[in-house]
Design an enzyme around this catalytic site. Structure first.
Site, PDB file in Angstrom:
ATOM      1  N   GLU A  22      35.575  46.747  24.608  1.00 61.97           N
ATOM      2  CA  GLU A  22      36.033  47.853  23.766  1.00 61.97           C
ATOM      3  C   GLU A  22      34.913  48.793  23.325  1.00 61.97           C
ATOM      4  O   GLU A  22      35.128  49.983  23.155  1.00 61.97           O
ATOM      5  CB  GLU A  22      36.748  47.305  22.517  1.00 61.97           C
ATOM      6  CG  GLU A  22      38.112  46.682  22.781  1.00 61.97           C
ATOM      7  CD  GLU A  22      38.065  45.189  23.065  1.00 61.97           C
ATOM      8  OE1 GLU A  22      36.970  44.664  23.389  1.00 61.97           O
ATOM      9  OE2 GLU A  22      39.125  44.542  22.958  1.00 61.97           O
ATOM     10  N   GLU A  27      41.770  39.011  24.832  1.00 59.37           N
ATOM     11  CA  GLU A  27      42.265  38.568  23.521  1.00 59.37           C
ATOM     12  C   GLU A  27      43.548  37.745  23.650  1.00 59.37           C
ATOM     13  O   GLU A  27      43.762  36.801  22.890  1.00 59.37           O
ATOM     14  CB  GLU A  27      42.454  39.788  22.615  1.00 59.37           C
ATOM     15  CG  GLU A  27      41.099  40.379  22.242  1.00 59.37           C
ATOM     16  CD  GLU A  27      41.179  41.648  21.406  1.00 59.37           C
ATOM     17  OE1 GLU A  27      41.669  42.668  21.933  1.00 59.37           O
ATOM     18  OE2 GLU A  27      40.771  41.615  20.237  1.00 59.37           O
ATOM     19  N   GLY A  80      41.887  43.735  25.349  1.00 56.70           N
ATOM     20  CA  GLY A  80      43.105  43.074  24.877  1.00 56.70           C
ATOM     21  C   GLY A  80      43.600  41.985  25.818  1.00 56.70           C
ATOM     22  O   GLY A  80      44.323  41.077  25.385  1.00 56.70           O
ATOM     23  N   ALA A 114      44.301  46.651  26.750  1.00 59.50           N
ATOM     24  CA  ALA A 114      45.280  47.583  26.207  1.00 59.50           C
ATOM     25  C   ALA A 114      45.322  48.785  27.151  1.00 59.50           C
ATOM     26  O   ALA A 114      44.418  48.971  27.970  1.00 59.50           O
ATOM     27  CB  ALA A 114      44.851  48.011  24.814  1.00 59.50           C
TER      28      ALA A 114
HETATM   29  N1  CO8 Z   1      44.650  50.864  30.769  1.00 58.26           N
HETATM   30  C1  CO8 Z   1      45.355  51.717  31.524  1.00 58.26           C
HETATM   31  N2  CO8 Z   1      45.217  51.806  32.876  1.00 58.26           N
HETATM   32  C2  CO8 Z   1      44.308  51.000  33.459  1.00 58.26           C
HETATM   33  C3  CO8 Z   1      43.545  50.078  32.717  1.00 58.26           C
HETATM   34  C4  CO8 Z   1      43.747  50.027  31.308  1.00 58.26           C
HETATM   35  N3  CO8 Z   1      43.096  49.140  30.525  1.00 58.26           N
HETATM   36  N4  CO8 Z   1      42.724  49.434  33.561  1.00 58.26           N
HETATM   37  C5  CO8 Z   1      42.978  49.928  34.784  1.00 58.26           C
HETATM   38  N5  CO8 Z   1      43.941  50.865  34.724  1.00 58.26           N
HETATM   39  C6  CO8 Z   1      44.508  51.647  35.828  1.00 58.26           C
HETATM   40  C7  CO8 Z   1      43.528  52.682  36.345  1.00 58.26           C
HETATM   41  O1  CO8 Z   1      43.568  53.854  35.558  1.00 58.26           O
HETATM   42  C8  CO8 Z   1      44.063  52.902  37.750  1.00 58.26           C
HETATM   43  O2  CO8 Z   1      45.207  53.736  37.682  1.00 58.26           O
HETATM   44  P1  CO8 Z   1      45.446  54.875  38.811  1.00 58.26           P
HETATM   45  O3  CO8 Z   1      45.558  54.109  40.097  1.00 58.26           O
HETATM   46  O4  CO8 Z   1      46.709  55.505  38.373  1.00 58.26           O
HETATM   47  O5  CO8 Z   1      44.239  55.753  38.755  1.00 58.26           O
HETATM   48  C9  CO8 Z   1      44.551  51.517  38.154  1.00 58.26           C
HETATM   49  O6  CO8 Z   1      44.740  50.796  36.940  1.00 58.26           O
HETATM   50  C10 CO8 Z   1      43.552  50.769  39.004  1.00 58.26           C
HETATM   51  O7  CO8 Z   1      42.315  50.753  38.305  1.00 58.26           O
HETATM   52  P2  CO8 Z   1      40.914  51.137  39.009  1.00 58.26           P
HETATM   53  O8  CO8 Z   1      41.149  52.132  40.095  1.00 58.26           O
HETATM   54  O9  CO8 Z   1      39.955  51.498  37.939  1.00 58.26           O
HETATM   55  O10 CO8 Z   1      40.564  49.736  39.669  1.00 58.26           O
HETATM   56  P3  CO8 Z   1      39.110  49.171  39.961  1.00 58.26           P
HETATM   57  O11 CO8 Z   1      39.330  47.884  40.694  1.00 58.26           O
HETATM   58  O12 CO8 Z   1      38.232  50.196  40.577  1.00 58.26           O
HETATM   59  O13 CO8 Z   1      38.467  48.843  38.517  1.00 58.26           O
HETATM   60  C11 CO8 Z   1      38.470  47.854  36.328  1.00 58.26           C
HETATM   61  C12 CO8 Z   1      39.049  47.849  37.756  1.00 58.26           C
HETATM   62  C13 CO8 Z   1      36.993  47.465  36.386  1.00 58.26           C
HETATM   63  C14 CO8 Z   1      39.244  46.793  35.555  1.00 58.26           C
HETATM   64  C15 CO8 Z   1      38.632  49.248  35.693  1.00 58.26           C
HETATM   65  O14 CO8 Z   1      39.980  49.702  35.916  1.00 58.26           O
HETATM   66  C16 CO8 Z   1      38.393  49.239  34.217  1.00 58.26           C
HETATM   67  O15 CO8 Z   1      37.251  49.223  33.791  1.00 58.26           O
HETATM   68  N6  CO8 Z   1      39.473  49.258  33.401  1.00 58.26           N
HETATM   69  C17 CO8 Z   1      39.374  49.276  31.961  1.00 58.26           C
HETATM   70  C18 CO8 Z   1      39.089  47.905  31.429  1.00 58.26           C
HETATM   71  C19 CO8 Z   1      38.894  47.951  29.936  1.00 58.26           C
HETATM   72  O16 CO8 Z   1      37.970  48.565  29.440  1.00 58.26           O
HETATM   73  N7  CO8 Z   1      39.775  47.264  29.193  1.00 58.26           N
HETATM   74  C20 CO8 Z   1      39.718  47.218  27.756  1.00 58.26           C
HETATM   75  C21 CO8 Z   1      40.586  48.259  27.172  1.00 58.26           C
HETATM   76  S1  CO8 Z   1      40.385  48.422  25.407  1.00 58.26           S
HETATM   77  C22 CO8 Z   1      41.367  47.237  24.757  1.00 58.26           C
HETATM   78  O17 CO8 Z   1      41.903  46.423  25.467  1.00 58.26           O
HETATM   79  C23 CO8 Z   1      41.529  47.258  23.277  1.00 58.26           C
HETATM   80  C24 CO8 Z   1      42.332  46.054  22.780  1.00 58.26           C
HETATM   81  C25 CO8 Z   1      42.616  46.195  21.314  1.00 58.26           C
HETATM   82  C26 CO8 Z   1      43.664  47.257  21.070  1.00 58.26           C
HETATM   83  C27 CO8 Z   1      43.925  47.480  19.647  1.00 58.26           C
HETATM   84  C28 CO8 Z   1      45.061  48.426  19.416  1.00 58.26           C
HETATM   85  C29 CO8 Z   1      44.730  49.642  18.640  1.00 58.26           C
END
Ligand code: CO8
Length: 256
Positions: free
Chosen positions: A132, A112, A109, A64
């Site tokens: 999460e 999921e 997500g 998400a």
């Molecule tokens: N949401 C928004 N932006 C994201 C996300 C995300 N999930 N993941 C990455 N991005 C963005 C980064 O902010 C970055 O943006 P910018 O270049 O503008 O700074 C760009 O994508 C590239 O990301 P990174 O620079 O971080 O890239 P890396 O290769 O260094 O790292 C990772 C990649 C390991 C994937 C890292 O980005 C990360 O940990 N991301 C988050 C992953 C995560 O935790 N996902 C789970 C989110 S929670 C969820 O999904 C809940 C689902 C249920 C929802 C229910 C509704 C209420």
């Protein structure tokens, strides 16, 4: 459809690509809405197999949208959860098999959405996790229910409690993905698999998916009753008659 989701339907295979690589294909509200629309369009096009994948070299779906969620109040979060559930349900109930081609990060997500697919094929570069808990929340698009139905209960609990990120080999060992292939071969391999599924008798495939889905929904007796009704309902269909006649006449069947 927003330009963050692409749909291609070729020879009965619908390929839906989340195309937001700058945010690692994170699903914000617009992208989720576009994904829902793409699934409806693929169904209207009578797709006989569905492939879900992510654009770019790094991510399937990184989850998400965390930036968007960080601004949400409870009502907005509820609406976001509802929309994500609608999309996951649409994949699960899509009237043909769905394959997740996991080409990179599949977190939160994103994982999921993969769990809602019938089959999961991972690139050797994929990383998967229900992460999460690291954000102070729990899975909100189905993993607390779909994960324990896919892997054993303790593995599901460990994944949700610790938020571990598994590489493709470990994900395969835990039963999260059905197979792992070389990164460069993922697309071709999944398209071949999808083409093979699309060539199967469509009515029987739809019935098979519905019956298998019932095994997650109902009691054993209820599921067996569903299977009996569905099985008998296929008799008289073109593909049932043709499949059996072809066997008797020792030739390849010509399915509808
Ligand atoms: N949401 C928004 N932006 C994201 C996300 C995300 N999930 N993941 C990455 N991005 C963005 C980064 O902010 C970055 O943006 P910018 O270049 O503008 O700074 C760009 O994508 C590239 O990301 P990174 O620079 O971080 O890239 P890396 O290769 O260094 O790292 C990772 C990649 C390991 C994937 C890292 O980005 C990360 O940990 N991301 C988050 C992953 C995560 O935790 N996902 C789970 C989110 S929670 C969820 O999904 C809940 C689902 C249920 C929802 C229910 C509704 C209420």
């Amino acid at each position: 459809m927003a330009d963050t989701v692409r749909l291609d339907v070729t020879d009965g295979v619908a390929t839906v690509t989340i195309d937001r690589p700058d945010a690692l294909n994170a699903l914000n509200v617009d992208t989720l809405g576009a994904l829902r629309d793409a699934l409806a369009e693929a169904e209207d096009a009578d797709a006989r197999a569905l492939v879900l994948t992510g654009a770019g070299e790094k991510a399937f779906i990184a989850g998400a949208d965390i930036a968007a969620m960080s601004e949400m109040d409870t009502a907005e979060a509820q609406a976001y959860a509802d929309l994500g559930h609608d999309v996951a349900n649409a994949i699960e109930q899509f009237p043909a098999p769905a394959i997740a081609a996991i080409n990179g990060y599949a977190f939160g997500g994103g994982m999921e959405m993969a769990l809602a697919c019938d089959l999961r094929v991972a690139s050797e570069r994929a990383l998967l996790g229900q992460t999460e808990i690291d954000l102070g929340i729990i899975p909100g698009w189905g993993a607390t229910q779909r994960l324990p139905r896919l892997v054993d209960d303790e593995t599901a609990r460990r994944l949700v409690f610790f938020g571990d990120r598994l590489d493709a080999t470990d994900a395969h060992e835990e039963g999260l993905v059905g197979e792992v292939v070389a990164h460069d071969e993922l697309d071709d391999h999944v398209q071949d698999l999808a083409a093979e599924l699309a060539a199967q008798p469509a009515t029987a495939m739809r019935a098979a998916k519905e019956a298998l889905n019932q095994s997650h929904e109902t009691t054993l007796a209820g599921g067996l009753a569903f299977e009996r009704r569905t099985w008998a309902g296929l008799f008289g269909s073109h593909d049932q008659r043709e499949g059996m006649r072809a066997f008797v006449e020792d030739r390849d069947p010509d399915f509808e």
